[in-house]
Design a protein around this motif. Structure first.
Motif, short mmCIF file in Angstrom:
data_model
loop_
_atom_site.label_atom_id
_atom_site.label_comp_id
_atom_site.label_asym_id
_atom_site.label_seq_id
_atom_site.Cartn_x
_atom_site.Cartn_y
_atom_site.Cartn_z
N SER A 89 -9.22 23.19 -60.93
CA SER A 89 -8.67 23.25 -59.55
C SER A 89 -7.94 21.78 -59.45
CB SER A 89 -9.80 23.27 -58.32
OG SER A 89 -8.98 23.17 -57.02
N ASP A 90 -6.35 22.21 -59.43
CA ASP A 90 -5.53 21.01 -59.35
C ASP A 90 -5.00 20.77 -57.86
OD1 ASP A 90 -3.55 19.01 -59.62
OD2 ASP A 90 -2.06 20.34 -60.71
N LYS A 91 -5.78 19.62 -57.36
CA LYS A 91 -5.49 19.21 -55.99
C LYS A 91 -4.64 17.97 -55.77
CE LYS A 91 -8.31 22.24 -54.42
NZ LYS A 91 -8.02 23.26 -53.81
N SER A 92 -3.57 17.95 -56.75
CA SER A 92 -2.90 16.70 -57.07
C SER A 92 -1.91 16.51 -55.65
CB SER A 92 -2.03 16.74 -58.29
OG SER A 92 -2.42 16.85 -59.35
N ASP A 93 -1.39 17.62 -55.26
CA ASP A 93 -0.40 17.46 -54.09
C ASP A 93 -1.03 17.18 -52.73
OD1 ASP A 93 1.78 18.56 -55.84
OD2 ASP A 93 1.63 20.48 -55.34
N SER A 94 -2.26 17.80 -52.58
CA SER A 94 -3.15 17.24 -51.49
C SER A 94 -3.58 15.89 -51.43
CB SER A 94 -4.18 18.39 -51.37
OG SER A 94 -5.22 17.98 -50.30
N LEU A 95 -4.13 15.63 -52.86
CA LEU A 95 -4.51 14.33 -52.74
C LEU A 95 -3.30 12.98 -52.65
CD1 LEU A 95 -6.96 14.63 -55.89
CD2 LEU A 95 -7.64 14.02 -53.51
N CYS A 96 -2.23 13.45 -53.23
CA CYS A 96 -1.11 12.58 -53.18
C CYS A 96 -0.68 12.51 -51.72
CB CYS A 96 0.12 12.99 -53.93
SG CYS A 96 -0.10 12.66 -55.61
N GLU A 97 -0.77 13.65 -51.12
CA GLU A 97 -0.18 13.77 -49.41
C GLU A 97 -1.37 12.82 -48.62
OE1 GLU A 97 1.80 14.22 -45.94
OE2 GLU A 97 2.46 14.78 -48.12
N GLN A 98 -2.65 12.74 -48.85
CA GLN A 98 -3.61 12.05 -48.31
C GLN A 98 -3.58 10.56 -48.51
OE1 GLN A 98 -7.55 13.34 -49.27
NE2 GLN A 98 -7.10 15.56 -48.50
N VAL A 99 -3.00 10.19 -49.73
CA VAL A 99 -2.90 8.80 -50.06
C VAL A 99 -1.45 8.27 -49.21
CG1 VAL A 99 -2.10 7.23 -52.02
CG2 VAL A 99 -4.01 8.97 -52.22
N ARG A 100 -0.48 9.14 -49.40
CA ARG A 100 0.66 8.63 -48.63
C ARG A 100 0.37 8.46 -46.98
NH1 ARG A 100 3.46 12.15 -52.33
NH2 ARG A 100 2.91 13.84 -51.26
N ASN A 101 -0.35 9.17 -46.52
CA ASN A 101 -0.60 9.15 -45.14
C ASN A 101 -1.58 7.99 -44.82
OD1 ASN A 101 0.78 11.43 -44.18
ND2 ASN A 101 -1.22 12.83 -44.51
N ALA A 102 -2.67 7.72 -45.84
CA ALA A 102 -3.39 6.57 -45.60
C ALA A 102 -2.73 5.36 -45.60
CB ALA A 102 -4.34 6.51 -46.63
N CYS A 103 -1.52 5.31 -46.84
CA CYS A 103 -1.01 4.12 -46.84
C CYS A 103 0.25 3.82 -45.62
CB CYS A 103 0.08 4.39 -47.94
SG CYS A 103 1.13 2.92 -48.33
N ALA A 104 0.69 5.11 -45.02
CA ALA A 104 1.61 4.90 -44.15
C ALA A 104 0.98 4.28 -42.63
CB ALA A 104 2.16 6.37 -43.64
N ASN A 105 -0.35 4.69 -42.55
CA ASN A 105 -1.22 4.45 -41.46
C ASN A 105 -1.92 3.12 -41.55
OD1 ASN A 105 -0.46 6.60 -39.52
ND2 ASN A 105 -1.50 7.87 -41.12
N LYS A 106 -1.89 2.63 -42.91
CA LYS A 106 -2.53 1.31 -43.48
C LYS A 106 -4.04 1.51 -43.01
CE LYS A 106 1.29 -1.81 -41.99
NZ LYS A 106 2.03 -1.40 -43.30
N HIS A 107 -4.57 2.77 -43.64
CA HIS A 107 -5.97 2.95 -43.78
C HIS A 107 -6.74 2.86 -45.13
CE1 HIS A 107 -5.53 5.98 -39.86
NE2 HIS A 107 -5.85 4.85 -39.72
N ALA A 108 -7.58 2.23 -45.43
CA ALA A 108 -8.27 2.21 -46.55
C ALA A 108 -8.84 3.40 -47.00
CB ALA A 108 -9.37 1.02 -46.53
#
Length: 92
Positions: free
Chosen positions: A5-24
């Motif tokens: 199961s390739d979840k790359s797109d979803s994982l990338c989106e979660q990382v981008r959101n965390a970065c934008a919101n400065k969440h670890a």
């Protein structure tokens, strides 16, 4: 090969959101090593469903798998060709 199961797109989106919101992020898959070290205070990012063996070249001794692929699945694929991991990861 097991495409899993390739979840790359979803994982990338979660990382981008965390970065934008400065969440670890607290990255985990099977969470079998969570008892090591100190408790992490962060937003969970599970890789457990990001699975599958992408390529395996027995003659080259090279296997590529997604981060959430279970160790048992990798060992099973290797065993079919009389191979094993060059190390023995702890089974918790």
């Amino acid at each position: 090969m097991s495409n899993g199961s390739d979840k790359s797109d979803s994982l990338c989106e979660q990382v981008r959101n965390a970065c934008a919101n400065k969440h670890a992020l607290a990255i985990s898959a099977g969470n079998s090593k969570s008892f090591y070290g100190r408790k992490v205070e962060a937003e969970p990012l599970s890789l457990a469903n990001h699975t599958g063996i992408l390529s395996y070249e027995p003659s080259e001794l090279v296997i590529t798998a997604r981060s959430g692929t279970r160790l048992a699945d990798i060992e099973s694929a290797l065993q079919e060709h009389g191979q094993q991991l060059a190390f023995e990861p702890p089974q918790h």
